[in-house]
Design a protein around this motif. Structure first.
Motif, PDB file in Angstrom:
ATOM      1  N   LEU A 191       0.828  -1.204   0.000  1.00  5.62           N
ATOM      2  CA  LEU A 191       0.000   0.000   0.000  1.00  5.62           C
ATOM      3  C   LEU A 191       0.866   1.260   0.000  1.00  5.62           C
ATOM      4  O   LEU A 191       0.551   2.243  -0.690  1.00  5.62           O
ATOM      5  CB  LEU A 191      -0.926  -0.002   1.215  1.00  5.62           C
ATOM      6  N   GLU A 192       1.941   1.247   0.753  1.00  5.70           N
ATOM      7  CA  GLU A 192       2.817   2.419   0.793  1.00  5.70           C
ATOM      8  C   GLU A 192       3.458   2.671  -0.562  1.00  5.70           C
ATOM      9  O   GLU A 192       3.564   3.829  -0.996  1.00  5.70           O
ATOM     10  CB  GLU A 192       3.883   2.229   1.872  1.00  5.70           C
ATOM     11  N   TRP A 193       3.885   1.606  -1.233  1.00  5.02           N
ATOM     12  CA  TRP A 193       4.504   1.810  -2.543  1.00  5.02           C
ATOM     13  C   TRP A 193       3.510   2.440  -3.511  1.00  5.02           C
ATOM     14  O   TRP A 193       3.839   3.405  -4.211  1.00  5.02           O
ATOM     15  CB  TRP A 193       5.020   0.490  -3.111  1.00  5.02           C
ATOM     16  N   MET A 194       2.296   1.901  -3.572  1.00  5.29           N
ATOM     17  CA  MET A 194       1.350   2.449  -4.554  1.00  5.29           C
ATOM     18  C   MET A 194       0.931   3.874  -4.194  1.00  5.29           C
ATOM     19  O   MET A 194       0.662   4.685  -5.081  1.00  5.29           O
ATOM     20  CB  MET A 194       0.135   1.532  -4.725  1.00  5.29           C
ATOM     21  N   ALA A 195       0.884   4.190  -2.910  1.00  5.63           N
ATOM     22  CA  ALA A 195       0.510   5.545  -2.502  1.00  5.63           C
ATOM     23  C   ALA A 195       1.586   6.557  -2.855  1.00  5.63           C
ATOM     24  O   ALA A 195       1.315   7.758  -2.949  1.00  5.63           O
ATOM     25  CB  ALA A 195       0.230   5.586  -1.005  1.00  5.63           C
ATOM     26  N   GLU A 196       2.818   6.083  -3.062  1.00  4.17           N
ATOM     27  CA  GLU A 196       3.939   6.982  -3.369  1.00  4.17           C
ATOM     28  C   GLU A 196       4.270   7.038  -4.855  1.00  4.17           C
ATOM     29  O   GLU A 196       5.188   7.755  -5.258  1.00  4.17           O
ATOM     30  CB  GLU A 196       5.179   6.519  -2.591  1.00  4.17           C
ATOM     31  N   HIS A 197       3.527   6.287  -5.683  1.00  2.00           N
ATOM     32  CA  HIS A 197       3.812   6.245  -7.119  1.00  2.00           C
ATOM     33  C   HIS A 197       2.530   6.502  -7.911  1.00  2.00           C
ATOM     34  O   HIS A 197       1.442   6.108  -7.489  1.00  2.00           O
ATOM     35  CB  HIS A 197       4.397   4.883  -7.506  1.00  2.00           C
ATOM     36  N   PRO A 198       2.650   7.161  -9.066  1.00  2.00           N
ATOM     37  CA  PRO A 198       1.454   7.460  -9.872  1.00  2.00           C
ATOM     38  C   PRO A 198       0.754   6.181 -10.321  1.00  2.00           C
ATOM     39  O   PRO A 198       1.383   5.283 -10.887  1.00  2.00           O
ATOM     40  CB  PRO A 198       2.016   8.236 -11.062  1.00  2.00           C
ATOM     41  N   MET A 199      -0.534   6.109 -10.072  1.00  2.00           N
ATOM     42  CA  MET A 199      -1.321   4.954 -10.491  1.00  2.00           C
ATOM     43  C   MET A 199      -2.329   5.315 -11.582  1.00  2.00           C
ATOM     44  O   MET A 199      -2.992   4.426 -12.133  1.00  2.00           O
ATOM     45  CB  MET A 199      -2.090   4.378  -9.283  1.00  2.00           C
ATOM     46  N   GLU A 200      -2.437   6.600 -11.909  1.00  2.00           N
ATOM     47  CA  GLU A 200      -3.448   7.062 -12.841  1.00  2.00           C
ATOM     48  C   GLU A 200      -3.325   6.368 -14.199  1.00  2.00           C
ATOM     49  O   GLU A 200      -2.247   6.347 -14.800  1.00  2.00           O
ATOM     50  CB  GLU A 200      -3.352   8.585 -13.041  1.00  2.00           C
ATOM     51  N   GLY A 201      -4.436   5.809 -14.653  1.00  2.00           N
ATOM     52  CA  GLY A 201      -4.511   5.227 -15.982  1.00  2.00           C
ATOM     53  C   GLY A 201      -3.888   3.858 -16.145  1.00  2.00           C
ATOM     54  O   GLY A 201      -3.910   3.295 -17.243  1.00  2.00           O
ATOM     55  N   ALA A 206      -5.638   0.643  -5.546  1.00  2.00           N
ATOM     56  CA  ALA A 206      -5.094   1.110  -6.827  1.00  2.00           C
ATOM     57  C   ALA A 206      -6.161   1.839  -7.636  1.00  2.00           C
ATOM     58  O   ALA A 206      -5.901   2.894  -8.226  1.00  2.00           O
ATOM     59  CB  ALA A 206      -4.539  -0.070  -7.612  1.00  2.00           C
ATOM     60  N   LEU A 207      -7.371   1.296  -7.668  1.00  2.00           N
ATOM     61  CA  LEU A 207      -8.463   1.947  -8.407  1.00  2.00           C
ATOM     62  C   LEU A 207      -8.795   3.307  -7.797  1.00  2.00           C
ATOM     63  O   LEU A 207      -9.018   4.287  -8.521  1.00  2.00           O
ATOM     64  CB  LEU A 207      -9.693   1.051  -8.420  1.00  2.00           C
ATOM     65  N   LYS A 208      -8.831   3.397  -6.497  1.00  2.00           N
ATOM     66  CA  LYS A 208      -9.148   4.672  -5.855  1.00  2.00           C
ATOM     67  C   LYS A 208      -8.034   5.697  -6.039  1.00  2.00           C
ATOM     68  O   LYS A 208      -8.265   6.906  -5.950  1.00  2.00           O
ATOM     69  CB  LYS A 208      -9.467   4.456  -4.382  1.00  2.00           C
ATOM     70  N   LEU A 209      -6.821   5.203  -6.302  1.00  2.00           N
ATOM     71  CA  LEU A 209      -5.698   6.102  -6.588  1.00  2.00           C
ATOM     72  C   LEU A 209      -5.603   6.447  -8.072  1.00  2.00           C
ATOM     73  O   LEU A 209      -4.662   7.119  -8.482  1.00  2.00           O
ATOM     74  CB  LEU A 209      -4.391   5.469  -6.119  1.00  2.00           C
ATOM     75  N   GLY A 210      -6.556   5.974  -8.877  1.00  2.00           N
ATOM     76  CA  GLY A 210      -6.631   6.399 -10.270  1.00  2.00           C
ATOM     77  C   GLY A 210      -6.350   5.347 -11.306  1.00  2.00           C
ATOM     78  O   GLY A 210      -6.356   5.651 -12.510  1.00  2.00           O
ATOM     79  N   ALA A 211      -6.077   4.092 -10.917  1.00  2.00           N
ATOM     80  CA  ALA A 211      -5.847   3.040 -11.909  1.00  2.00           C
ATOM     81  C   ALA A 211      -7.062   2.880 -12.808  1.00  2.00           C
ATOM     82  O   ALA A 211      -8.203   3.039 -12.368  1.00  2.00           O
ATOM     83  CB  ALA A 211      -5.528   1.719 -11.212  1.00  2.00           C
ATOM     84  N   ALA A 212      -6.824   2.559 -14.065  1.00  2.00           N
ATOM     85  CA  ALA A 212      -7.920   2.447 -15.026  1.00  2.00           C
ATOM     86  C   ALA A 212      -8.711   1.163 -14.846  1.00  2.00           C
ATOM     87  O   ALA A 212      -9.923   1.127 -15.071  1.00  2.00           O
ATOM     88  CB  ALA A 212      -7.371   2.528 -16.451  1.00  2.00           C
ATOM     89  N   HIS A 213      -8.020   0.078 -14.454  1.00  2.00           N
ATOM     90  CA  HIS A 213      -8.705  -1.208 -14.327  1.00  2.00           C
ATOM     91  C   HIS A 213      -7.866  -2.123 -13.452  1.00  2.00           C
ATOM     92  O   HIS A 213      -6.635  -2.038 -13.422  1.00  2.00           O
ATOM     93  CB  HIS A 213      -8.910  -1.866 -15.695  1.00  2.00           C
ATOM     94  N   CYS A 214      -8.543  -3.014 -12.722  1.00  2.00           N
ATOM     95  CA  CYS A 214      -7.860  -4.029 -11.936  1.00  2.00           C
ATOM     96  C   CYS A 214      -8.504  -5.384 -12.195  1.00  2.00           C
ATOM     97  O   CYS A 214      -9.739  -5.518 -12.133  1.00  2.00           O
ATOM     98  CB  CYS A 214      -7.933  -3.711 -10.442  1.00  2.00           C
ATOM     99  N   THR A 215      -7.680  -6.363 -12.483  1.00  2.00           N
ATOM    100  CA  THR A 215      -8.122  -7.754 -12.527  1.00  2.00           C
ATOM    101  C   THR A 215      -7.705  -8.407 -11.219  1.00  2.00           C
ATOM    102  O   THR A 215      -6.532  -8.382 -10.849  1.00  2.00           O
ATOM    103  CB  THR A 215      -7.480  -8.513 -13.705  1.00  2.00           C
ATOM    104  N   ALA A 216      -8.679  -8.952 -10.489  1.00  2.00           N
ATOM    105  CA  ALA A 216      -8.419  -9.601  -9.205  1.00  2.00           C
ATOM    106  C   ALA A 216      -8.563 -11.105  -9.379  1.00  2.00           C
ATOM    107  O   ALA A 216      -9.539 -11.575  -9.967  1.00  2.00           O
ATOM    108  CB  ALA A 216      -9.383  -9.094  -8.142  1.00  2.00           C
ATOM    109  N   PHE A 217      -7.595 -11.857  -8.865  1.00  2.00           N
ATOM    110  CA  PHE A 217      -7.620 -13.313  -9.008  1.00  2.00           C
ATOM    111  C   PHE A 217      -7.256 -13.949  -7.684  1.00  2.00           C
ATOM    112  O   PHE A 217      -6.341 -13.500  -6.990  1.00  2.00           O
ATOM    113  CB  PHE A 217      -6.627 -13.757 -10.082  1.00  2.00           C
TER     114      PHE A 217
END
Length: 292
Positions: free
Chosen positions: A147-157, A174-185
């Motif tokens: 979580l800390e890594w993703m909060a410190e790096h751009p996730m948009e798109g 990741a989605l709430k930080l702006g990622a375009a899509h997430c596949t969960a498995f």
């Protein structure tokens, strides 16, 4: 209905937690043993109290002798452990959890908190997560490091794969930080249910594809893979996971002990250019980019 509670006073609470979970604990909690509050931590810190008690909750017919044996054999201070088993009558466990689970902050802008304890901080991103069917609330060092890594790096798109999604916490964040899509498995059907429910609660279900547990691993390519599972499957899955990365895509590997990091890196060294590891409380996060 009654439950069996086992209290463990150990100098190694993070390992006691893992042993209790591996012994089929229904839940594990860490509490302050000496009334010494942990004040606001510094960036990147997830402190424990100087004296910590680990509490495992089990079915009433759990094999206490086997649990005790696991703890004594696998903890460095196992021979001197103070174990206190007792039977608890049923309670409103959700209410108890909420009363004892404060909001958690990761880096400078990401919060994970229960519904009843929402954070309203300017510029913050909040993931709402209440206790549910699957593991993953951000309290474990491996999850916190991701979580800390993703909060410190751009996730948009970006397009993300959350491999071994559990509660869905990493993909949802990741989605709430702006990622375009997430596949969960995940191979656990309860994890798929939990991930969808938590995505819906956080209003990001439209961006999540949670694959059924009996589906084949996703045949996609993404910008970032989060695989917060265990060292052995991380090693075995190295070629397959790396095939799922776009050129120069990032892979974040967690769920491994410090002593396992070298073996995990070795499994990925033909594919990945590594960045510096991050370690906390005996757990390591390995991270790098696809080499092409």
């Amino acid at each position: 209905m009654a439950f069996l509670q086992i209290r463990v006073a150990s100098a190694h609470p993070e390992f006691a937690e893992e042993i209790l979970l591996a012994s089929d604990a229904l839940s594990v909690s860490l509490i302050d043993a000496a009334d010494e509050p942990v004040l606001e931590p510094g960036p990147g810190e997830t402190p424990l109290w100087p004296a910590t008690i680990v509490i495992g909750l089990f079915e009433p017919d759990a094999d206490t002798l086997n649990i005790e044996s696991n703890l004594r054999e696998n903890l460095p201070d196992g021979a001197s452990l103070d174990l206190v088993p007792e039977i608890l009558e049923d309670q409103d466990w959700v209410r108890v959890w909420l009363e004892n689970c404060p909001p958690m902050k990761f880096a400078q802008r990401l919060w994970v908190c229960p519904e009843a304890k929402r954070v309203d901080e300017p510029g913050c991103v909040t993931v709402i997560l209440d206790p549910g069917l699957a593991f993953g609330t951000g309290t474990h060092p491996s999850t916190a490091l991701c979580l800390e890594w993703m909060a410190e790096h751009p996730m948009e798109g970006l397009r993300v794969l959350d491999f071994g999604c559990g509660s869905g916490i990493l993909g949802i964040a990741a989605l709430k930080l702006g990622a375009a899509h997430c596949t969960a498995f995940d191979i656990d059907p309860q994890a798929i249910i939990a991930s969808k429910d938590n995505a819906r609660r956080n209003h990001v279900l439209h961006g999540l594809t949670a694959l059924d547990h009996d589906a084949a691993p996703p045949q996609i390519q993404v910008d970032v893979i989060f695989a917060n599972i265990l060292a052995r499957p991380l090693i075995d899955l190295a070629p397959e996971l790396c095939k799922r990365l776009k050129p120069r895509g990032v892979i974040v590997l967690a769920g491994l002990l410090d002593s396992q990091a070298e073996e995990v890196r070795a499994a990925y060294q033909d594919y990945i250019d590594f960045e510096a590891d991050a370690s906390r409380e005996g757990w390591t996060r390995v991270l790098g980019r696809l080499r092409n």
